[in-house]
Design a protein around this motif. Sequence first.
Motif, PDB file in Angstrom:
ATOM      1  N   TRP A 190      65.076  45.799 -44.575  1.00 15.24           N
ATOM      2  CA  TRP A 190      63.679  45.526 -44.249  1.00 15.24           C
ATOM      3  C   TRP A 190      63.088  46.673 -43.418  1.00 15.24           C
ATOM      4  CZ3 TRP A 190      60.121  42.934 -46.391  1.00 15.24           C
ATOM      5  CH2 TRP A 190      58.932  42.642 -45.719  1.00 15.24           C
ATOM      6  N   ALA A 191      63.869  47.234 -42.516  1.00 15.08           N
ATOM      7  CA  ALA A 191      63.402  48.372 -41.718  1.00 15.08           C
ATOM      8  C   ALA A 191      63.073  49.556 -42.633  1.00 15.08           C
ATOM      9  CB  ALA A 191      64.448  48.757 -40.676  1.00 15.08           C
ATOM     10  N   TRP A 192      63.908  49.817 -43.640  1.00 17.76           N
ATOM     11  CA  TRP A 192      63.648  50.899 -44.585  1.00 17.76           C
ATOM     12  C   TRP A 192      62.332  50.658 -45.320  1.00 17.76           C
ATOM     13  CZ3 TRP A 192      65.943  51.355 -50.062  1.00 17.76           C
ATOM     14  CH2 TRP A 192      65.660  52.606 -50.616  1.00 17.76           C
ATOM     15  N   ILE A 193      62.111  49.424 -45.731  1.00 19.50           N
ATOM     16  CA  ILE A 193      60.871  49.087 -46.442  1.00 19.50           C
ATOM     17  C   ILE A 193      59.667  49.301 -45.541  1.00 19.50           C
ATOM     18  CG2 ILE A 193      59.556  47.176 -47.441  1.00 19.50           C
ATOM     19  CD1 ILE A 193      62.336  46.084 -48.439  1.00 19.50           C
ATOM     20  N   VAL A 194      59.697  48.742 -44.343  1.00 19.74           N
ATOM     21  CA  VAL A 194      58.547  48.791 -43.437  1.00 19.74           C
ATOM     22  C   VAL A 194      58.313  50.192 -42.877  1.00 19.74           C
ATOM     23  CG1 VAL A 194      57.671  47.926 -41.229  1.00 19.74           C
ATOM     24  CG2 VAL A 194      58.709  46.351 -42.851  1.00 19.74           C
ATOM     25  N   GLN A 195      59.377  50.874 -42.508  1.00 25.22           N
ATOM     26  CA  GLN A 195      59.226  52.163 -41.835  1.00 25.22           C
ATOM     27  C   GLN A 195      59.087  53.353 -42.780  1.00 25.22           C
ATOM     28  OE1 GLN A 195      62.205  52.667 -38.710  1.00 25.22           O
ATOM     29  NE2 GLN A 195      62.201  50.460 -38.387  1.00 25.22           N
ATOM     30  N   GLU A 196      59.580  53.259 -43.992  1.00 15.59           N
ATOM     31  CA  GLU A 196      59.514  54.379 -44.941  1.00 15.59           C
ATOM     32  C   GLU A 196      58.640  54.068 -46.151  1.00 15.59           C
ATOM     33  OE1 GLU A 196      60.680  57.622 -45.247  1.00 15.59           O
ATOM     34  OE2 GLU A 196      61.253  57.426 -43.171  1.00 15.59           O
ATOM     35  N   GLN A 197      58.963  53.031 -46.875  1.00 19.09           N
ATOM     36  CA  GLN A 197      58.341  52.790 -48.159  1.00 19.09           C
ATOM     37  C   GLN A 197      56.891  52.330 -48.066  1.00 19.09           C
ATOM     38  OE1 GLN A 197      60.875  50.175 -50.408  1.00 19.09           O
ATOM     39  NE2 GLN A 197      62.660  51.453 -50.069  1.00 19.09           N
ATOM     40  N   LEU A 198      56.573  51.549 -47.070  1.00 23.32           N
ATOM     41  CA  LEU A 198      55.231  50.975 -46.957  1.00 23.32           C
ATOM     42  C   LEU A 198      54.151  52.038 -46.835  1.00 23.32           C
ATOM     43  CD1 LEU A 198      53.959  48.209 -47.004  1.00 23.32           C
ATOM     44  CD2 LEU A 198      54.143  48.122 -44.526  1.00 23.32           C
ATOM     45  N   LYS A 199      54.430  53.135 -46.138  1.00 23.05           N
ATOM     46  CA  LYS A 199      53.416  54.189 -45.978  1.00 23.05           C
ATOM     47  C   LYS A 199      53.098  54.882 -47.310  1.00 23.05           C
ATOM     48  CE  LYS A 199      56.844  57.434 -44.222  1.00 23.05           C
ATOM     49  NZ  LYS A 199      57.357  58.024 -42.995  1.00 23.05           N
ATOM     50  N   TYR A 200      53.982  54.810 -48.281  1.00 22.47           N
ATOM     51  CA  TYR A 200      53.724  55.344 -49.616  1.00 22.47           C
ATOM     52  C   TYR A 200      53.137  54.277 -50.534  1.00 22.47           C
ATOM     53  CZ  TYR A 200      56.431  59.388 -48.236  1.00 22.47           C
ATOM     54  OH  TYR A 200      56.881  60.502 -47.580  1.00 22.47           O
ATOM     55  N   TYR A 201      53.560  53.044 -50.327  1.00 24.93           N
ATOM     56  CA  TYR A 201      53.103  51.963 -51.204  1.00 24.93           C
ATOM     57  C   TYR A 201      51.618  51.649 -51.024  1.00 24.93           C
ATOM     58  CZ  TYR A 201      52.301  47.438 -53.251  1.00 24.93           C
ATOM     59  OH  TYR A 201      51.769  46.424 -53.983  1.00 24.93           O
ATOM     60  N   ARG A 202      51.153  51.599 -49.794  1.00 23.43           N
ATOM     61  CA  ARG A 202      49.753  51.205 -49.552  1.00 23.43           C
ATOM     62  C   ARG A 202      48.745  52.098 -50.271  1.00 23.43           C
ATOM     63  NH1 ARG A 202      50.527  49.211 -43.392  1.00 23.43           N
ATOM     64  NH2 ARG A 202      50.926  47.047 -43.908  1.00 23.43           N
ATOM     65  N   PRO A 203      48.788  53.421 -50.109  1.00 25.29           N
ATOM     66  CA  PRO A 203      47.811  54.241 -50.838  1.00 25.29           C
ATOM     67  C   PRO A 203      48.008  54.180 -52.357  1.00 25.29           C
ATOM     68  CG  PRO A 203      49.226  55.635 -49.454  1.00 25.29           C
ATOM     69  CD  PRO A 203      49.591  54.222 -49.194  1.00 25.29           C
ATOM     70  N   TRP A 204      49.267  54.099 -52.801  1.00 24.65           N
ATOM     71  CA  TRP A 204      49.514  53.996 -54.233  1.00 24.65           C
ATOM     72  C   TRP A 204      48.924  52.699 -54.770  1.00 24.65           C
ATOM     73  CZ3 TRP A 204      51.798  50.595 -57.549  1.00 24.65           C
ATOM     74  CH2 TRP A 204      51.997  51.056 -58.852  1.00 24.65           C
ATOM     75  N   SER A 205      49.116  51.615 -54.060  1.00 21.16           N
ATOM     76  CA  SER A 205      48.599  50.312 -54.476  1.00 21.16           C
ATOM     77  C   SER A 205      47.072  50.309 -54.519  1.00 21.16           C
ATOM     78  CB  SER A 205      49.099  49.225 -53.525  1.00 21.16           C
ATOM     79  OG  SER A 205      48.545  47.977 -53.846  1.00 21.16           O
ATOM     80  N   ASP A 206      46.434  50.943 -53.551  1.00 26.42           N
ATOM     81  CA  ASP A 206      44.971  51.030 -53.538  1.00 26.42           C
ATOM     82  C   ASP A 206      44.446  51.810 -54.736  1.00 26.42           C
ATOM     83  OD1 ASP A 206      44.903  49.588 -51.185  1.00 26.42           O
ATOM     84  OD2 ASP A 206      44.646  51.348 -49.902  1.00 26.42           O
TER      85      ASP A 206
END
Length: 85
Positions: free
Chosen positions: A53-69
């Motif tokens: 979960w830390a990997w998801i929140v701390q690394e992946q989320l910062k890439y996912y949000r702009p991609w998702s938008d």
Amino acid sequence: MTNTWNPAVPPLSSPIPGDDSTFQSFRAKAGVMDEDDKPIAPDVSIGDFNARWAWIVQEQLKYYRPWSDAHQIIDIKMLLSGGYK
């Protein structure tokens, strides 16, 4: 699987387009903490929920949000063919 040193086993890569991090590289960073402010061991397994979960929140989320938008509608054929990078 993520604890093996076998060169035949590839690193566990992020599934998020644009994020080239691996679980192994994330957990190896000095001072990485989980959501409970506990240190993540450099040899922890992907099976450990807090580390994963830390990997998801701390690394992946910062890439996912702009991609998702930028991709409000997912093209399934493109997704399955690896077209989203």
